[in-house]
Enzyme design. Sequence first.
Site, PDB file in Angstrom:
ATOM      1  N   GLU A 195      49.312  38.570  41.573  1.00 24.95           N
ATOM      2  CA  GLU A 195      50.660  38.784  41.017  1.00 24.95           C
ATOM      3  C   GLU A 195      50.815  38.034  39.697  1.00 24.95           C
ATOM      4  OE1 GLU A 195      52.643  37.787  44.836  1.00 24.95           O
ATOM      5  OE2 GLU A 195      53.770  39.631  44.472  1.00 24.95           O
ATOM      6  N   GLU A 210      48.612  39.651  51.674  1.00 23.53           N
ATOM      7  CA  GLU A 210      49.784  39.080  52.373  1.00 23.53           C
ATOM      8  C   GLU A 210      50.044  39.720  53.725  1.00 23.53           C
ATOM      9  OE1 GLU A 210      49.526  39.642  49.191  1.00 23.53           O
ATOM     10  OE2 GLU A 210      50.484  38.005  48.080  1.00 23.53           O
TER      11      GLU A 210
END
Length: 696
Positions: A107, A127
Amino acid sequence: MSNVVSIRVQGPVAVLTMDRPPVNSLGYDLRVGIADRLDEANANPAVQAIVLTGTARAFSAGADVTEFGTPKGAKEPNLRVIIGLLENNAKPVIGAIAGQCLGGGLELALGCHFRVAAADAQLGLPEVKIGLLPGAGGTQRLPRLIGLEAALNMIVGGAPVAAAKFAGTKLVDKVIEGDLVAGAIAFAEEVIEKKLPLRRARDLKVVDPQGEAFLQFARNTVAAMGKNFPAPMKCVEAVAASYGKSFEQGVAAEREGFLFLMASPESKALRHAFLAERAAAKIPNLPEGTPLRDIQSVGVIGAGTMGGGITMNFLNAGVPVVLLEMKQEALDKGLATIRRNYENSMKKGKLKPEQVEQRMALITPTLSYDAFENVDLVIEAVFENMDVKKNVFETLDAVCKPGAILASNTSYLNVDTIAGFTKRPADVLGLHFFSPANVMRLLEVVRGAKTAPDVLATSMAIAKKIKKIAVVSGVCDGFIGNRMLARYGAAAAGLINAGALPQQIDGALQGFGMAMGPFRMGDLAGLDIGWATRKRKAAEAGVQMKPIVADKLCEAGRYGQKTGAGWYRYEAGKRDPIPDALTEQLIDEYRAANGITPRRIRDDEVVERCMFALVNEGARILEEGIAARASDIDIVYLNGYGFPLHRGGPMLYADTVGLPNVVRALRRFAAEPGADPSWQPAPLLVRLAEEGKNFN
Ligand code: NAD
């Protein structure tokens, strides 16, 4: 001032290097470091472009999970702020990626205007594996760079992808051969020279004529998959919000999903399991850097159920095994089973024919202990009988070279007694594998009173080499897992006596999430094992054994699946348990003989009694120091006993229920007439409950 990010200016390019060992996890100091160095680069008029890079091992492997839920983790600037700083920076920012670039790390890279990468850099958003979704814009920026489908696959699947696969997409502007930073600087100079416009991922649009249809397909597929885990569907919904909505709307949807998941018990359980696995590798009072013994070859004694599986673990890791049996026939049978297992893998395409042969060639079959002269480690998996073990260990003591590690796979027997059969108890420990040993990931490493630190450390390293999750246990009857299982089994047996049937108990516990209820499990493992143990214990205690229903089944020759019947009946060649009238009859007879009037038992009582029996024994195990931490117990149950992952293990389950509630229920059970004294709540459990504390 944070010093984990350094700055170096070369011509018009500033190189910001993150170096927070081991993998640049995005802890507070790293976040501050990026912000500070970015300010510095921006303030320097000579700098016209900025390269953000990490180490060869990792650009960044993501959030610092140890900061989750701590003040440091929440301390500003948070990751989303840092990514915003990069994306909104007036000077171009180029991410230069090598090694792991995962989760928050990816990210972060998505916040850069351009990205270059080593071909084998690993890009991923894992995640979902800890029950979350990428919560720092990943679900919005990634689809804008590589499209809906590819982004969704990465986010819902969680598996990393090599950077080379993205060459030519907006995710990886250039794959760099050779020196990554030099390549990144050259790329930055090109950006400056060509005055390339800053490409902010947030400003791009997800264009996909089939977008709606694809998303619907994804929803259907994911809904059919995991019923116990909400994260995959929340990932789909977050990615869906990147399509046809503004970036702000999409980020808001992502945030909502992230906060929902963060608070969900499933994600808490997965994060607990993740951290627990790491923690289990750390052994109290075993200094880090304890020297290891060199293990080049292994001896295995007994080519039965366990010995064969144990052997396969080493063959798979390329370690030669000397396999010893008493009789040629048993040896041939054991070898044939190993070969058949490999050939089955081959038929499934998991192994090539030559790999099967390579592995088989690593075995030296033998009937003589002479072949053990030079092995570095011996694991004994003979019959569960102390006299047999005595014989084996006395022989090992006589033939093995000094320094060889001598291990027993015993399930219940005292490892200190076994060590005492040798003149080198420091070299002896338990290595307790689970059946099938070539499949199950758990290994209990049983530390005897005299086990040497380097023997323990070496065993942990071996476990890692053969891809097991090792948990250290002290010596007691059944170690961590089976000792607790005995209480769980007793609770289930008590329920049978009181009025339930095996199928109801199995159904209730499977409804809770256990892979298999205790009676199906008993039939699979063989009821004769427990029968033999009960007989042994009665003999040791010098008392007459009072047969329970399970003993009656064994007396009737019903040992479980292997004899076609146990608690259930089995049709030839099938494994489906069929409730059986004879079992009911034996239960009825037992109740009548003991003056029990059966009562109706609810499923939630089944779960409560069986789970709290586990928890209570777990608390005793913890209190006695048999397990070093509650999370070790959870790891044992998650990996060795089919405990549902979404509940995080028995001890985390107790925390979730609330320890005062567990104590209250145990006191209720203990107060029943004729109750087994083991229902008394463990002192540790009572203390933690009173202090308002948890196990974890
Ligand atoms: P098994 O009966 O399938 O195999 C035992 C093998 O050992 C047999 O092939 C036998 O011929 C051989 N053997 C016996 N005495 C020997 C000796 N003196 N020298 C050489 N070979 C000898 O039993 P198993 O289920 O593999 O169990 C072996 C050990 O592993 C036991 O201590 C058991 O408690 C433990 N264990 C079993 C399980 C399980 O689920 N079966 C799980 C964990 C640990």
